[in-house]
Scaffold this active site. Structure first.
Site, PDB file in Angstrom:
ATOM      1  CB  VAL A  14      29.795   7.901 -43.953  1.00 34.76           C
ATOM      2  CG1 VAL A  14      31.370   7.137 -44.530  1.00 34.76           C
ATOM      3  CG2 VAL A  14      28.670   6.912 -43.784  1.00 34.76           C
ATOM      4  CB  ALA A  15      25.595   9.646 -41.213  1.00 36.71           C
ATOM      5  CE  LYS A  34      29.103   5.355 -25.913  1.00 35.18           C
ATOM      6  NZ  LYS A  34      28.310   4.136 -25.798  1.00 35.18           N
ATOM      7  CB  SER A  42      31.537   4.675 -41.579  1.00 37.78           C
ATOM      8  OG  SER A  42      30.135   5.168 -40.978  1.00 37.78           O
ATOM      9  N   GLY A  47      32.320  -4.088 -48.189  1.00 40.89           N
ATOM     10  CA  GLY A  47      31.593  -4.404 -49.344  1.00 40.89           C
ATOM     11  C   GLY A  47      31.949  -3.384 -50.446  1.00 40.89           C
ATOM     12  N   GLY A  48      31.152  -2.271 -50.165  1.00 42.49           N
ATOM     13  CA  GLY A  48      31.225  -1.047 -51.266  1.00 42.49           C
ATOM     14  C   GLY A  48      29.861  -0.072 -51.032  1.00 42.49           C
ATOM     15  CD  GLU A 112      28.494  -6.155 -51.578  1.00 48.58           C
ATOM     16  OE1 GLU A 112      27.436  -5.917 -50.855  1.00 48.58           O
ATOM     17  OE2 GLU A 112      29.632  -5.791 -51.286  1.00 48.58           O
ATOM     18  CG  HIS A 227      27.309  -9.970 -42.687  1.00 45.16           C
ATOM     19  ND1 HIS A 227      27.800 -11.116 -43.478  1.00 45.16           N
ATOM     20  CD2 HIS A 227      27.591  -9.144 -43.665  1.00 45.16           C
ATOM     21  CE1 HIS A 227      28.570 -10.894 -44.550  1.00 45.16           C
ATOM     22  NE2 HIS A 227      28.050  -9.685 -44.695  1.00 45.16           N
ATOM     23  NE  ARG A 268      24.440  -8.239 -45.968  1.00 44.96           N
ATOM     24  CZ  ARG A 268      25.298  -6.977 -45.940  1.00 44.96           C
ATOM     25  NH1 ARG A 268      24.436  -6.151 -45.109  1.00 44.96           N
ATOM     26  NH2 ARG A 268      26.221  -6.412 -46.719  1.00 44.96           N
ATOM     27  CG  HIS A 329      26.510  -6.551 -40.696  1.00 45.58           C
ATOM     28  ND1 HIS A 329      27.928  -6.197 -40.581  1.00 45.58           N
ATOM     29  CD2 HIS A 329      25.957  -6.224 -41.808  1.00 45.58           C
ATOM     30  CE1 HIS A 329      28.207  -5.370 -41.450  1.00 45.58           C
ATOM     31  NE2 HIS A 329      27.282  -5.506 -42.465  1.00 45.58           N
ATOM     32  CD  GLU A 353      23.967   0.478 -37.797  1.00 45.74           C
ATOM     33  OE1 GLU A 353      23.731  -0.653 -37.778  1.00 45.74           O
ATOM     34  OE2 GLU A 353      25.058   1.006 -38.277  1.00 45.74           O
ATOM     35  NE  ARG A 364      22.841  -2.548 -44.346  1.00 42.54           N
ATOM     36  CZ  ARG A 364      23.959  -2.999 -44.980  1.00 42.54           C
ATOM     37  NH1 ARG A 364      24.350  -2.763 -45.883  1.00 42.54           N
ATOM     38  NH2 ARG A 364      24.778  -3.817 -44.195  1.00 42.54           N
ATOM     39  CG  LEU A 370      29.331   2.750 -46.886  1.00 38.44           C
ATOM     40  CD1 LEU A 370      30.358   2.285 -47.521  1.00 38.44           C
ATOM     41  CD2 LEU A 370      29.696   3.514 -45.546  1.00 38.44           C
TER      42      LEU A 370
END
Length: 437
Positions: A14-15, A34, A42, A47-48, A112, A227, A268, A329, A353, A364, A370
Protein backbone atom coordinates in the site's frame (compact mmCIF):
# COMPACT_ATOMS: atom_id res chain seq x y z
CA UNK A 1 21.18 -1.06 -20.16
CA UNK A 2 20.14 2.12 -18.37
CA UNK A 3 16.61 3.37 -17.79
CA UNK A 4 15.56 6.88 -16.79
CA UNK A 5 12.48 8.14 -14.96
CA UNK A 6 11.44 10.77 -12.44
CA UNK A 7 10.73 8.47 -9.49
CA UNK A 8 11.65 4.88 -8.70
CA UNK A 9 9.48 3.20 -6.08
CA UNK A 10 10.63 -0.13 -4.62
CA UNK A 11 7.64 -2.19 -3.46
CA UNK A 12 4.01 -2.79 -4.44
CA UNK A 13 2.39 -2.75 -1.01
CA UNK A 14 0.00 0.00 0.00
CA UNK A 15 2.85 2.43 0.71
CA UNK A 16 4.48 2.08 -2.69
CA UNK A 17 1.25 2.05 -4.67
CA UNK A 18 -0.34 4.96 -2.80
CA UNK A 19 2.81 7.03 -3.21
CA UNK A 20 2.76 6.37 -6.95
CA UNK A 21 -0.93 7.24 -7.26
CA UNK A 22 -0.46 10.54 -5.40
CA UNK A 23 2.36 11.74 -7.65
CA UNK A 24 1.50 14.10 -10.54
CA UNK A 25 0.55 12.57 -13.88
CA UNK A 26 3.41 14.39 -15.64
CA UNK A 27 5.98 12.39 -13.66
CA UNK A 28 7.32 9.18 -15.12
CA UNK A 29 7.21 6.57 -12.34
CA UNK A 30 8.72 3.09 -12.30
CA UNK A 31 7.65 0.68 -9.56
CA UNK A 32 9.72 -2.47 -9.06
CA UNK A 33 8.95 -5.51 -6.93
CA UNK A 34 10.81 -8.75 -6.17
CA UNK A 35 7.97 -11.10 -6.99
CA UNK A 36 4.45 -10.67 -8.36
CA UNK A 37 2.86 -7.32 -7.64
CA UNK A 38 0.28 -8.95 -5.37
CA UNK A 39 2.90 -10.65 -3.18
CA UNK A 40 3.39 -7.88 -0.65
CA UNK A 41 2.65 -8.14 3.04
CA UNK A 42 -0.06 -5.50 2.63
CA UNK A 43 -2.16 -8.18 0.94
CA UNK A 44 -1.94 -10.31 4.07
CA UNK A 45 -3.35 -7.74 6.51
CA UNK A 46 -6.52 -9.27 7.90
CA UNK A 47 -7.82 -7.09 10.70
CA UNK A 48 -8.46 -3.65 9.25
CA UNK A 49 -7.48 0.00 9.27
CA UNK A 50 -8.00 2.52 12.07
CA UNK A 51 -9.99 5.73 11.73
CA UNK A 52 -10.53 8.59 14.16
CA UNK A 53 -14.18 8.58 15.16
CA UNK A 54 -14.78 12.20 15.98
CA UNK A 55 -12.94 14.66 18.19
CA UNK A 56 -13.94 12.86 21.38
CA UNK A 57 -12.01 9.82 20.14
CA UNK A 58 -8.75 11.72 19.60
CA UNK A 59 -7.36 11.47 23.13
CA UNK A 60 -8.31 7.78 23.57
CA UNK A 61 -6.86 6.88 20.17
CA UNK A 62 -3.67 8.83 20.86
CA UNK A 63 -3.30 7.21 24.29
CA UNK A 64 -3.98 3.70 22.94
CA UNK A 65 -1.23 4.16 20.34
CA UNK A 66 1.23 5.59 22.87
CA UNK A 67 0.52 2.95 25.49
CA UNK A 68 0.95 0.11 23.00
CA UNK A 69 4.27 1.67 21.92
CA UNK A 70 5.48 1.90 25.53
CA UNK A 71 5.47 5.69 25.17
CA UNK A 72 8.52 5.57 22.91
CA UNK A 73 6.44 6.88 19.99
CA UNK A 74 7.13 10.17 18.22
CA UNK A 75 4.15 12.24 19.33
CA UNK A 76 4.25 14.41 16.20
CA UNK A 77 3.92 11.45 13.84
CA UNK A 78 1.20 9.88 15.98
CA UNK A 79 -0.78 13.12 15.90
CA UNK A 80 -0.31 13.48 12.15
CA UNK A 81 -1.40 9.90 11.48
CA UNK A 82 -4.54 10.19 13.57
CA UNK A 83 -5.50 13.63 12.22
CA UNK A 84 -5.02 12.38 8.64
CA UNK A 85 -7.08 9.21 9.02
CA UNK A 86 -10.46 10.61 7.93
CA UNK A 87 -9.14 12.08 4.69
CA UNK A 88 -7.31 8.83 3.92
CA UNK A 89 -10.44 6.74 4.50
CA UNK A 90 -12.55 9.15 2.47
CA UNK A 91 -10.09 8.83 -0.42
CA UNK A 92 -10.08 5.03 -0.19
CA UNK A 93 -13.87 4.93 -0.32
CA UNK A 94 -13.83 7.27 -3.32
CA UNK A 95 -11.37 4.90 -5.00
CA UNK A 96 -13.80 2.02 -4.50
CA UNK A 97 -12.55 0.23 -1.40
CA UNK A 98 -15.48 -1.74 0.04
CA UNK A 99 -15.46 -1.41 3.81
CA UNK A 100 -18.08 -3.33 5.75
CA UNK A 101 -21.31 -1.43 6.39
CA UNK A 102 -24.26 -1.96 8.71
CA UNK A 103 -27.86 -2.50 7.45
CA UNK A 104 -28.33 1.30 7.28
CA UNK A 105 -25.32 1.70 5.01
CA UNK A 106 -23.11 3.29 7.66
CA UNK A 107 -19.49 2.24 8.06
CA UNK A 108 -19.13 -0.66 10.50
CA UNK A 109 -16.36 -0.68 13.09
CA UNK A 110 -14.71 -3.46 15.04
CA UNK A 111 -12.30 -3.49 17.97
CA UNK A 112 -8.92 -5.16 18.40
CA UNK A 113 -6.48 -5.79 21.22
CA UNK A 114 -5.26 -2.69 23.14
CA UNK A 115 -7.96 -0.46 21.60
CA UNK A 116 -10.22 1.20 24.14
CA UNK A 117 -13.14 1.36 21.69
CA UNK A 118 -14.17 0.16 18.21
CA UNK A 119 -12.48 2.33 15.53
CA UNK A 120 -11.32 -0.22 12.96
CA UNK A 121 -12.81 -0.47 9.47
CA UNK A 122 -12.62 -3.81 7.72
CA UNK A 123 -13.59 -5.85 4.69
CA UNK A 124 -14.39 -9.36 5.94
CA UNK A 125 -11.00 -10.64 7.17
CA UNK A 126 -9.04 -9.61 4.07
CA UNK A 127 -8.88 -5.83 4.49
CA UNK A 128 -5.32 -5.55 3.23
CA UNK A 129 -6.13 -7.47 0.08
CA UNK A 130 -9.19 -5.29 -0.56
CA UNK A 131 -7.27 -2.01 -0.24
CA UNK A 132 -4.14 -3.15 -2.07
CA UNK A 133 -6.02 -4.73 -4.99
CA UNK A 134 -7.92 -1.48 -5.59
CA UNK A 135 -4.70 0.56 -5.52
CA UNK A 136 -2.84 -1.91 -7.75
CA UNK A 137 -5.59 -1.92 -10.37
CA UNK A 138 -5.58 1.87 -10.53
CA UNK A 139 -1.78 2.05 -10.69
CA UNK A 140 -1.74 -0.41 -13.58
CA UNK A 141 -4.24 1.75 -15.47
CA UNK A 142 -2.16 4.95 -15.25
CA UNK A 143 0.03 5.57 -18.32
CA UNK A 144 2.76 7.32 -16.32
CA UNK A 145 3.25 4.34 -13.95
CA UNK A 146 5.17 1.24 -15.03
CA UNK A 147 5.26 -1.80 -12.73
CA UNK A 148 8.14 -4.25 -13.16
CA UNK A 149 7.50 -7.60 -11.49
CA UNK A 150 10.29 -10.05 -10.58
CA UNK A 151 12.69 -7.12 -10.43
CA UNK A 152 15.04 -6.88 -7.45
CA UNK A 153 16.83 -3.82 -6.12
CA UNK A 154 20.51 -4.66 -5.66
CA UNK A 155 21.69 -1.22 -4.54
CA UNK A 156 21.02 2.50 -4.70
CA UNK A 157 23.05 4.79 -6.92
CA UNK A 158 24.39 7.82 -5.08
CA UNK A 159 27.17 10.34 -4.85
CA UNK A 160 27.91 13.05 -2.28
CA UNK A 161 24.94 11.76 -0.22
CA UNK A 162 22.55 12.47 -3.11
CA UNK A 163 20.50 9.57 -4.45
CA UNK A 164 20.45 9.17 -8.23
CA UNK A 165 18.57 5.91 -8.74
CA UNK A 166 18.87 2.17 -8.14
CA UNK A 167 20.71 -0.85 -9.46
CA UNK A 168 18.25 -3.62 -10.29
CA UNK A 169 18.07 -6.93 -12.07
CA UNK A 170 15.32 -9.15 -13.34
CA UNK A 171 15.32 -12.91 -12.79
CA UNK A 172 18.30 -14.53 -14.53
CA UNK A 173 19.11 -11.14 -16.03
CA UNK A 174 22.04 -8.75 -15.91
CA UNK A 175 22.12 -5.84 -13.43
CA UNK A 176 21.21 -2.44 -14.82
CA UNK A 177 20.70 1.12 -13.59
CA UNK A 178 17.38 2.92 -13.25
CA UNK A 179 18.31 6.58 -13.01
CA UNK A 180 15.83 8.81 -11.20
CA UNK A 181 15.56 12.13 -9.40
CA UNK A 182 13.88 10.49 -6.42
CA UNK A 183 13.86 6.97 -4.95
CA UNK A 184 11.17 5.71 -2.55
CA UNK A 185 11.93 2.59 -0.53
CA UNK A 186 8.65 0.90 0.37
CA UNK A 187 9.73 -2.72 0.25
CA UNK A 188 8.46 -4.05 3.57
CA UNK A 189 10.09 -5.42 6.68
CA UNK A 190 12.30 -8.32 7.74
CA UNK A 191 10.03 -11.37 8.04
CA UNK A 192 12.11 -13.44 5.63
CA UNK A 193 14.98 -13.41 8.13
CA UNK A 194 12.92 -15.45 10.63
CA UNK A 195 12.03 -19.14 10.65
CA UNK A 196 8.49 -18.43 11.89
CA UNK A 197 6.84 -15.36 10.40
CA UNK A 198 3.51 -14.22 8.99
CA UNK A 199 5.41 -12.37 6.22
CA UNK A 200 6.28 -13.48 2.70
CA UNK A 201 9.73 -15.14 2.82
CA UNK A 202 11.20 -12.96 0.05
CA UNK A 203 10.88 -9.82 2.22
CA UNK A 204 14.32 -9.86 3.82
CA UNK A 205 15.22 -6.29 4.72
CA UNK A 206 17.35 -5.58 1.64
CA UNK A 207 16.72 -1.84 1.88
CA UNK A 208 18.05 -1.80 5.46
CA UNK A 209 21.30 -3.45 4.38
CA UNK A 210 21.70 -1.04 1.49
CA UNK A 211 21.07 1.90 3.81
CA UNK A 212 23.70 0.59 6.23
CA UNK A 213 26.21 0.20 3.38
CA UNK A 214 25.76 3.85 2.39
CA UNK A 215 25.63 5.38 5.86
CA UNK A 216 21.93 6.25 5.69
CA UNK A 217 20.55 6.55 9.21
CA UNK A 218 18.56 3.62 10.59
CA UNK A 219 17.08 3.07 14.02
CA UNK A 220 15.46 0.50 16.28
CA UNK A 221 16.30 -2.52 14.13
CA UNK A 222 15.75 -4.60 17.25
CA UNK A 223 12.08 -3.57 17.52
CA UNK A 224 10.43 -6.72 16.22
CA UNK A 225 6.74 -7.32 16.87
CA UNK A 226 5.53 -10.82 17.53
CA UNK A 227 1.90 -11.56 16.67
CA UNK A 228 0.44 -13.59 19.53
CA UNK A 229 -1.91 -15.79 17.51
CA UNK A 230 -0.84 -17.58 14.35
CA UNK A 231 -2.19 -20.99 13.42
CA UNK A 232 0.17 -23.64 14.76
CA UNK A 233 1.64 -25.88 12.11
CA UNK A 234 4.64 -28.17 11.80
CA UNK A 235 4.84 -27.44 8.07
CA UNK A 236 7.64 -25.13 6.87
CA UNK A 237 6.81 -21.72 5.41
CA UNK A 238 4.79 -18.64 6.25
CA UNK A 239 2.52 -18.81 9.30
CA UNK A 240 -1.20 -18.10 8.85
CA UNK A 241 -2.34 -15.21 11.04
CA UNK A 242 -5.47 -15.43 13.19
CA UNK A 243 -6.56 -11.79 13.19
CA UNK A 244 -6.50 -9.57 16.24
CA UNK A 245 -10.13 -8.77 15.37
CA UNK A 246 -11.12 -12.29 16.37
CA UNK A 247 -10.18 -11.55 19.97
CA UNK A 248 -11.62 -8.07 19.66
CA UNK A 249 -14.96 -9.69 18.84
CA UNK A 250 -14.76 -12.06 21.82
CA UNK A 251 -12.54 -15.07 21.08
CA UNK A 252 -10.87 -16.58 24.17
CA UNK A 253 -7.49 -18.17 24.87
CA UNK A 254 -7.16 -21.41 26.84
CA UNK A 255 -4.32 -23.39 28.35
CA UNK A 256 -4.00 -27.18 27.91
CA UNK A 257 -6.71 -27.69 30.54
CA UNK A 258 -9.22 -25.47 28.77
CA UNK A 259 -8.83 -22.62 31.28
CA UNK A 260 -8.40 -18.92 30.42
CA UNK A 261 -5.01 -17.60 31.52
CA UNK A 262 -4.81 -13.98 30.30
CA UNK A 263 -6.63 -10.86 29.13
CA UNK A 264 -7.07 -11.44 25.40
CA UNK A 265 -7.10 -7.69 24.64
CA UNK A 266 -3.64 -6.89 25.97
CA UNK A 267 -1.12 -5.22 23.61
CA UNK A 268 0.52 -7.76 21.35
CA UNK A 269 3.91 -7.89 23.03
CA UNK A 270 2.43 -8.44 26.49
CA UNK A 271 -0.03 -11.05 25.25
CA UNK A 272 2.72 -12.87 23.34
CA UNK A 273 4.77 -12.98 26.54
CA UNK A 274 1.79 -14.44 28.45
CA UNK A 275 1.27 -17.11 25.79
CA UNK A 276 4.93 -18.11 25.76
CA UNK A 277 4.94 -18.30 29.56
CA UNK A 278 1.83 -20.50 29.51
CA UNK A 279 3.34 -22.77 26.86
CA UNK A 280 6.41 -23.19 29.06
CA UNK A 281 4.27 -23.92 32.13
CA UNK A 282 2.15 -26.45 30.23
CA UNK A 283 5.08 -27.97 28.33
CA UNK A 284 3.23 -27.43 25.03
CA UNK A 285 4.09 -25.86 21.66
CA UNK A 286 0.84 -23.88 21.43
CA UNK A 287 -2.23 -22.69 23.31
CA UNK A 288 -5.85 -22.87 22.23
CA UNK A 289 -7.99 -20.09 20.75
CA UNK A 290 -11.75 -20.49 20.88
CA UNK A 291 -13.77 -18.61 18.25
CA UNK A 292 -17.10 -20.18 19.23
CA UNK A 293 -18.11 -17.26 21.52
CA UNK A 294 -18.40 -15.12 18.36
CA UNK A 295 -21.26 -17.21 17.01
CA UNK A 296 -21.57 -18.86 13.62
CA UNK A 297 -22.96 -15.82 11.80
CA UNK A 298 -20.09 -13.52 12.83
CA UNK A 299 -17.50 -16.15 11.97
CA UNK A 300 -18.95 -16.85 8.52
CA UNK A 301 -19.59 -13.20 7.63
CA UNK A 302 -16.67 -11.38 9.28
CA UNK A 303 -13.98 -14.09 9.17
CA UNK A 304 -14.68 -16.27 6.12
CA UNK A 305 -11.01 -16.51 5.14
CA UNK A 306 -9.96 -17.72 8.60
CA UNK A 307 -12.88 -20.15 8.68
CA UNK A 308 -12.02 -21.69 5.30
CA UNK A 309 -8.27 -21.82 5.93
CA UNK A 310 -8.77 -23.64 9.22
CA UNK A 311 -11.04 -26.12 7.47
CA UNK A 312 -8.21 -26.79 5.02
CA UNK A 313 -6.08 -27.71 8.02
CA UNK A 314 -8.80 -30.05 9.34
CA UNK A 315 -9.99 -27.61 12.02
CA UNK A 316 -13.61 -26.48 12.35
CA UNK A 317 -13.69 -23.23 14.34
CA UNK A 318 -17.46 -23.58 14.71
CA UNK A 319 -17.08 -26.66 16.86
CA UNK A 320 -13.60 -26.65 18.44
CA UNK A 321 -10.74 -24.40 19.57
CA UNK A 322 -7.70 -24.13 17.31
CA UNK A 323 -3.98 -24.29 18.23
CA UNK A 324 -2.17 -20.94 18.02
CA UNK A 325 1.39 -19.78 18.65
CA UNK A 326 3.25 -16.43 18.51
CA UNK A 327 5.32 -15.67 15.38
CA UNK A 328 7.27 -12.73 13.98
CA UNK A 329 4.83 -10.32 12.41
CA UNK A 330 5.88 -6.68 12.10
CA UNK A 331 8.93 -4.44 12.15
CA UNK A 332 8.78 -1.13 14.01
CA UNK A 333 12.35 -0.08 13.22
CA UNK A 334 13.79 0.81 9.85
CA UNK A 335 15.38 3.59 7.85
CA UNK A 336 14.96 6.81 9.80
CA UNK A 337 12.38 9.03 8.09
CA UNK A 338 10.84 12.39 8.91
CA UNK A 339 7.20 13.45 8.60
CA UNK A 340 7.54 13.54 4.81
CA UNK A 341 9.36 10.24 4.47
CA UNK A 342 12.73 11.92 3.83
CA UNK A 343 15.83 10.02 4.93
CA UNK A 344 19.31 11.31 5.76
CA UNK A 345 20.22 10.99 2.06
CA UNK A 346 18.94 13.68 -0.28
CA UNK A 347 16.38 12.38 -2.75
CA UNK A 348 15.90 9.08 -0.88
CA UNK A 349 12.59 8.37 0.89
CA UNK A 350 11.38 5.49 3.06
CA UNK A 351 7.79 4.71 3.99
CA UNK A 352 5.64 1.83 5.14
CA UNK A 353 7.37 -0.90 7.13
CA UNK A 354 10.73 0.00 5.56
CA UNK A 355 10.79 3.43 7.17
CA UNK A 356 10.87 4.37 10.83
CA UNK A 357 9.23 7.68 11.71
CA UNK A 358 8.55 6.69 15.32
CA UNK A 359 4.78 6.42 15.02
CA UNK A 360 4.67 2.90 16.49
CA UNK A 361 7.25 3.25 19.25
CA UNK A 362 8.46 -0.09 20.59
CA UNK A 363 5.27 -1.98 19.74
CA UNK A 364 2.60 -1.30 17.08
CA UNK A 365 -1.05 -0.85 17.99
CA UNK A 366 -3.22 -3.22 15.98
CA UNK A 367 -4.46 -1.93 12.60
CA UNK A 368 -2.29 1.18 12.63
CA UNK A 369 0.05 -0.23 9.97
CA UNK A 370 -2.11 0.26 6.87
CA UNK A 371 -3.08 3.75 7.99
CA UNK A 372 0.49 4.77 8.80
CA UNK A 373 1.71 3.47 5.43
CA UNK A 374 -0.91 5.42 3.51
CA UNK A 375 -0.52 8.68 5.43
CA UNK A 376 3.24 8.92 5.06
CA UNK A 377 3.30 7.56 1.50
CA UNK A 378 1.03 10.44 0.53
CA UNK A 379 3.28 12.90 2.35
CA UNK A 380 6.34 11.51 0.56
CA UNK A 381 4.54 11.98 -2.76
CA UNK A 382 3.64 15.55 -1.82
CA UNK A 383 7.23 16.33 -0.85
CA UNK A 384 8.54 14.92 -4.13
CA UNK A 385 6.00 16.87 -6.16
CA UNK A 386 5.97 20.17 -4.27
CA UNK A 387 9.02 20.21 -2.01
CA UNK A 388 12.17 22.21 -2.42
CA UNK A 389 14.09 21.13 -5.54
CA UNK A 390 17.21 19.13 -4.80
CA UNK A 391 19.36 21.28 -7.07
CA UNK A 392 22.09 19.97 -9.32
CA UNK A 393 22.52 16.23 -9.18
CA UNK A 394 25.95 14.77 -9.86
CA UNK A 395 26.41 12.24 -12.63
CA UNK A 396 27.24 8.77 -11.32
CA UNK A 397 29.02 5.92 -13.00
CA UNK A 398 28.30 2.41 -11.72
CA UNK A 399 30.48 -0.69 -11.88
CA UNK A 400 27.85 -3.36 -12.47
CA UNK A 401 30.33 -6.24 -12.23
CA UNK A 402 30.14 -6.29 -8.42
CA UNK A 403 26.44 -7.18 -8.62
CA UNK A 404 26.87 -10.22 -10.87
CA UNK A 405 26.89 -12.76 -8.01
CA UNK A 406 23.42 -12.05 -6.64
CA UNK A 407 23.42 -14.99 -4.20
CA UNK A 408 26.59 -13.78 -2.49
CA UNK A 409 25.36 -10.18 -2.45
CA UNK A 410 22.06 -10.94 -0.75
CA UNK A 411 23.63 -13.40 1.67
CA UNK A 412 25.89 -10.51 2.70
CA UNK A 413 22.88 -8.21 3.05
CA UNK A 414 21.06 -10.69 5.28
CA UNK A 415 24.11 -11.11 7.53
CA UNK A 416 24.55 -7.36 7.73
CA UNK A 417 20.98 -6.77 8.90
CA UNK A 418 21.04 -9.65 11.39
CA UNK A 419 24.35 -8.44 12.85
CA UNK A 420 23.02 -4.89 13.25
CA UNK A 421 19.83 -6.19 14.86
CA UNK A 422 21.90 -8.22 17.33
CA UNK A 423 24.17 -5.25 18.07
CA UNK A 424 21.21 -2.97 18.80
CA UNK A 425 19.62 -5.64 20.95
CA UNK A 426 22.80 -6.05 22.99
CA UNK A 427 23.13 -2.29 23.39
CA UNK A 428 19.53 -2.07 24.60
CA UNK A 429 20.05 -4.85 27.15
CA UNK A 430 23.23 -3.16 28.37
CA UNK A 431 21.43 0.16 28.83
CA UNK A 432 18.67 -1.60 30.76
CA UNK A 433 21.24 -3.37 32.93
CA UNK A 434 23.05 -0.14 33.70
CA UNK A 435 19.73 1.55 34.47
CA UNK A 436 18.84 -1.19 36.94
CA UNK A 437 22.16 -0.72 38.69
Amino acid sequence: MKQTCDVVIVGTGVAGLYCALNLPDYMKIRVITKRKADESDSWLAQGGICMLRGEDDYEPYFEDTMRAGHYENNEKTVDLMIRSSNSIIRNLVQRGVRFSRDPDGELEFTREGAHSRPRILFHEDVTGKEITSVLLKQAMEKPNITIDEYTTMADIVCRDNICRGVVAFQEMGKPYVIEASHVVLACGGVGGLFDNSTNFPHITGDALAIALEHGVEVEHLDYIQIHPTTLYSEKPGRRFLISESVRGEGALLYDKNGERFTDELKPRDLLSADIRAQMETDGTRYVWEDLRPLGEQVIREHFPNIYSRCLEEGLDVLSEPIPVVPAQHYFMGGIRADLSGRTSMQGLYACGETGCNGVHGRNRLASNSLLESLVFAQRAADDIAFGKPCGERPAVSVDLEKYRDADALFAHYRRLVRDEMDRMRRDCLERMRCGDE
